[in-house]
Design an enzyme around this catalytic site. Structure first.
Site: not given
Ligand code: NDP
Length: 479
Positions: A173, A226, A228-230, A248, A282, A383
């Protein structure tokens, strides 16, 4: 324009006929629709992948390699079409899409097409026990690949190519915000002769389509790039199913400048490492630390160079800074400029939205430099992922090491110095997965890529990626 899911080598509408608008960030208009795929679409993609699996994993290495290299060649021959699609979807300057994003996507397939033919496993003779051990590297089966919007095809293929090279079948995806080049990739895979079902691409929202991939009990590994929270959410979801994970995640990378560096080289590269791709990489060096003895000189030279950057429409050849990816993202980045002001940060340049003539509803922002007094302030810790950098002076090596590491992230760090001993000391002590010395974002695809702390778990690149997408099995034979 309506795009479709790529399942079992064919293009399909979503089962529920639900669609999402796709925006062009350069002018703020809707220019297409994409599937808002449900669990049913992910299930169909899984079924296609599962039925293609055993035979794909049994093709010879030469055959797999040949197909991957063919995909690479086709991407190269369609460079212009892919670059235009990427630039329109993401807002990045066409020159960047043409020189970096699409060539790198082609390199990913070529590199892993070659690497798989060199991927050796180990053997150990158990001396005195009359036994020999060897290691099989077996594909996992069906794996999930989920990628973000900032380098859409570049990062999508960075996962897919090693997954396919090692004989896995894939349900992938791309970000819902930038689906176009992933959609075009399906056509290329058919043309290259990739067997049906080996790669399946499902479009939709992270919280529904992505969620269905990570929750699928038979998708045994997830490679994710993606936020950090995800990443934390994926880790929590996958843990009870014991899925293999490569995560990552975000970065807040220090760019450390010592007075003994090659000044011009450092200055030009620092402009690039701050604002390339609108600062939406990133790896961007978003925290700039400068040795106090050259701080005032650097500040003045850097700002004068940043002011020369041209913010403009992504399709124009001379645009340095294109549009940010979406309206919500623009609002998020702007909110950090307000936070900086409330924390006594000094906005030295930029900070305002730009109205590009003829494209007034696009999501443009001036490149912004903020001088901060204290490295623990929010703009220096969180970030932002936009064209915003902070600068502050440091006294000595110990001082800057403390500040560089005093952050939750640990993706990359850049060091500018000509002192070899200092380089060695600092490279060992910086908490980061990648340290660049006197350069930035120079990539050799054989090297390990990834972060420490909240920047992720696992490594991509080279044989690290091939190891991730395989299970090691030890066979012990007593003779
Ligand atoms: P997100 O984490 O929001 O999204 C990344 C991907 O995950 C998208 O495809 C997204 O879909 C999907 N997703 C969102 N929620 C879920 C869920 N519950 N389950 C499964 N998938 C989900 O990141 P962004 O797209 O905003 O990308 C920016 C971030 O990526 C930054 O933090 C950046 O630092 C990081 N990044 C890290 C890199 C690295 O190598 N370490 C490289 C590049 C970026 P959708 O878009 O539809 O929401």
């Amino acid at each position: 324009m309506k795009i479709q899911n790529y399942i079992n080598g064919n293009f399909h509408d979503p089962v529920d006929q639900q669609w999402l608008d796709n925006y062009n960030p350069s002018n703020g208009t809707v220019y297409g629709q994409i599937p808002n795929s449900s669990k049913a679409d992910v299930d169909n993609a899984y079924i296609a992948a599962k039925s293609a699996f055993p035979s794909w994993s049994q093709t010879t290495l030469e055959e797999r390699s040949r197909i991957l290299i063919k995909i690479s060649e086709l991407l190269e021959s369609h460079l212009q079409r892919f670059a235009e699609a990427e630039s329109k979807d993401n807002g990045k300057p066409i020159a960047l899409a043409k020189s970096i994003d699409i060539p790198r996507a082609a390199s990913n397939f070529r590199f892993f097409g070659n690497a798989i033919t060199q991927f050796a496993s180990e053997s150990h003779e158990s001396v005195g026990q009359q036994a020999i051990n060897y290691t099989l590297r077996q594909p996992i089966g069906v794996v999930g690949c989920i990628s973000p919007w900032n380098l859409p095809l570049y990062l999508f293929t960075w996962k897919i190519a090693p997954a396919l090279a090692t004989g896995n079948c894939v349900v992938a995806k791309p970000s819902e915000v930038t689906p176009m080049t992933a959609y075009l990739l399906g056509e290329i895979c058919n043309e290259a002769g990739l067997p049906k079902g080996v790669l399946n691409i499902v479009h939709g929202l992270g919280t529904t389509t992505g969620q269905a991939i990570i929750e699928h009990p038979d998708i045994k590994a997830i490679s994710f790039t993606g936020g950090t929270a995800t990443g934390a959410h994926i880790a929590r979801t996958a843990a009870p199913m014991f899925k293999k994970l490569s995560l990552e995640l975000g970065g807040k990378n220090p760019n450390i400048i010592f007075a003994d560096c090659d000044y011009e080289d450092m200055l030009n590269t620092t402009v690039r490492s701050s604002f390339a791709n609108q600062g939406q990489i990133c790896l961007c060096g978003s925290r700039i630390f400068v040795e106090a003895t050259i701080y005032e000189q650097f500040k003045s030279d850097f700002i004068s160079k940043v002011k020369q950057l041209k913010v403009g429409h992504p399709s124009e050849a001379h645009t340095d800074i294109g549009a940010l990816v979406s309206k919500p993202h623009l609002e998020k980045v702007k909110s950090y400029i307000d936070i900086a002001k409330s924390e006594n940060g000094d906005v030295l340049c930029g900070g305002e939205e730009v109205k590009v003539q003829g494209f007034e509803n696009g999501y443009y922002l001036e490149p912004t430099v903020i001088e901060v007094k204290d490295d623990t302030c929010r703009v220096n810790q969180e970030e932002i992922f936009g064209p915003v950098v902070t600068i502050m002076p440091f006294a000595d090596e110990d001082d800057v090491l403390q500040m560089a590491n005093r952050v939750k992230y640990g993706l990359s760090a850049t060091l500018w110095t000509n002192d070899l001993k200092r380089t060695m000391r600092m490279s060992h002590q910086l908490q980061a997965g990648i340290v660049w010395v006197n350069t930035w974002m120079m990539r050799d695809l054989r090297t390990p890529f990834g972060g420490v702390k909240a920047s992720g778990v696992g490594r991509e690149g080279g044989f690290e990626a091939l190891r991730f997408f395989t299970e090691a099995k030890n066979v012990c034979i007593k003779y």
